[in-house]
Design a protein around this motif. Structure first.
Motif, PDB file in Angstrom:
ATOM      1  N   GLU A   1      20.575  -1.184   2.074  1.00 34.21           N
ATOM      2  CA  GLU A   1      19.468  -1.912   1.471  1.00 34.21           C
ATOM      3  C   GLU A   1      19.855  -3.388   1.436  1.00 34.21           C
ATOM      4  O   GLU A   1      20.807  -3.780   0.768  1.00 34.21           O
ATOM      5  N   LEU A   2      19.136  -4.199   2.216  1.00 30.03           N
ATOM      6  CA  LEU A   2      19.442  -5.616   2.304  1.00 30.03           C
ATOM      7  C   LEU A   2      18.962  -6.374   1.080  1.00 30.03           C
ATOM      8  O   LEU A   2      19.582  -7.331   0.641  1.00 30.03           O
ATOM      9  N   MET A   3      17.829  -5.962   0.575  1.00 30.72           N
ATOM     10  CA  MET A   3      17.263  -6.479  -0.662  1.00 30.72           C
ATOM     11  C   MET A   3      16.232  -5.457  -1.112  1.00 30.72           C
ATOM     12  O   MET A   3      15.894  -4.559  -0.337  1.00 30.72           O
ATOM     13  N   PRO A   4      15.762  -5.508  -2.329  1.00 28.62           N
ATOM     14  CA  PRO A   4      14.825  -4.471  -2.791  1.00 28.62           C
ATOM     15  C   PRO A   4      13.639  -4.304  -1.831  1.00 28.62           C
ATOM     16  O   PRO A   4      12.939  -5.259  -1.511  1.00 28.62           O
ATOM     17  N   GLY A   5      13.480  -3.075  -1.343  1.00 30.48           N
ATOM     18  CA  GLY A   5      12.361  -2.760  -0.459  1.00 30.48           C
ATOM     19  C   GLY A   5      12.610  -3.035   1.006  1.00 30.48           C
ATOM     20  O   GLY A   5      11.756  -2.746   1.837  1.00 30.48           O
TER      21      GLY A   5
ATOM     22  N   GLN B   1       2.258   9.632  -5.407  1.00 33.53           N
ATOM     23  CA  GLN B   1       2.878  10.921  -5.080  1.00 33.53           C
ATOM     24  C   GLN B   1       3.994  11.259  -6.060  1.00 33.53           C
ATOM     25  O   GLN B   1       4.160  12.418  -6.427  1.00 33.53           O
ATOM     26  N   SER B   2       4.770  10.268  -6.489  1.00 35.99           N
ATOM     27  CA  SER B   2       5.884  10.543  -7.405  1.00 35.99           C
ATOM     28  C   SER B   2       5.381  10.998  -8.772  1.00 35.99           C
ATOM     29  O   SER B   2       6.092  11.690  -9.496  1.00 35.99           O
TER      30      SER B   2
ATOM     31  N   ILE C   1       5.183   9.662   2.185  1.00 36.39           N
ATOM     32  CA  ILE C   1       5.051   8.299   2.730  1.00 36.39           C
ATOM     33  C   ILE C   1       6.424   7.730   3.045  1.00 36.39           C
ATOM     34  O   ILE C   1       6.656   7.173   4.116  1.00 36.39           O
ATOM     35  N   PHE C   2       7.381   7.896   2.117  1.00 36.72           N
ATOM     36  CA  PHE C   2       8.733   7.395   2.356  1.00 36.72           C
ATOM     37  C   PHE C   2       9.475   8.252   3.374  1.00 36.72           C
ATOM     38  O   PHE C   2      10.268   7.745   4.156  1.00 36.72           O
ATOM     39  N   THR C   3       9.224   9.567   3.360  1.00 37.68           N
ATOM     40  CA  THR C   3       9.849  10.445   4.356  1.00 37.68           C
ATOM     41  C   THR C   3       9.459  10.003   5.761  1.00 37.68           C
ATOM     42  O   THR C   3      10.305   9.889   6.648  1.00 37.68           O
TER      43      THR C   3
ATOM     44  N   ILE D   1       0.841  -1.202   0.000  1.00 37.46           N
ATOM     45  CA  ILE D   1       0.000   0.000   0.000  1.00 37.46           C
ATOM     46  C   ILE D   1       0.871   1.245   0.000  1.00 37.46           C
ATOM     47  O   ILE D   1       0.612   2.204  -0.726  1.00 37.46           O
ATOM     48  N   GLY D   2       1.950   1.228   0.802  1.00 30.31           N
ATOM     49  CA  GLY D   2       2.880   2.364   0.825  1.00 30.31           C
ATOM     50  C   GLY D   2       3.531   2.581  -0.524  1.00 30.31           C
ATOM     51  O   GLY D   2       3.696   3.720  -0.973  1.00 30.31           O
ATOM     52  N   ASN D   3       3.895   1.492  -1.179  1.00 27.26           N
ATOM     53  CA  ASN D   3       4.502   1.601  -2.510  1.00 27.26           C
ATOM     54  C   ASN D   3       3.532   2.230  -3.508  1.00 27.26           C
ATOM     55  O   ASN D   3       3.925   3.062  -4.325  1.00 27.26           O
TER      56      ASN D   3
END
Length: 110
Positions: A89-93, A43-44, A52-54, A35-37
């Motif tokens: 970043e350990l893995m994407p996302g 927004q982007s 949301i990312f902030t 949902i955040g993505n």
């Protein structure tokens, strides 16, 4: 812990470091929700700050900071100097946020 004794500097003006207790840290691993993505993608589309990312990043940093402060109290410190943040970043996302510094015991100079 008194947060005025947590600093990125290596000294505390007006105070003397009377003991060093070693490295303390807080670590948080966070993932972005589906949902955040979707919200961030929306927004982007319009440009500007992606709130949301902030918010996610700020919350992760604050959680790591608070864990570091708790770790310092557990080892008997009343201050932390040389505080730094690191993120990987350990893995994407999925991102690790680390907050670390040197736990110290400080006294007022007066």
């Amino acid at each position: 812990m008194d947060h005025r004794f947590i600093t990125t500097a290596f000294d505390l003006p007006g105070y003397k470091i009377v003991g060093t207790l070693g490295l303390v840290r807080g670590i948080v691993v966070r993932s972005r929700s589906v949902i955040g993505n979707m919200g961030a993608s929306f927004q982007s589309f319009f440009g500007g700050n992606i709130t949301i990312f902030t918010h996610l990043c700020e919350q992760a940093r604050m959680d790591a900071y608070n864990q570091m402060a708790e770790h310092a109290v557990a080892v008997g410190a009343n201050g932390i100097v040389g505080v730094r943040y690191d993120a990987t970043e350990l893995m994407p996302g999925i991102t690790e946020v680390l907050c670390y510094g040197t736990a110290v015991q400080v006294q007022n100079l007066t």
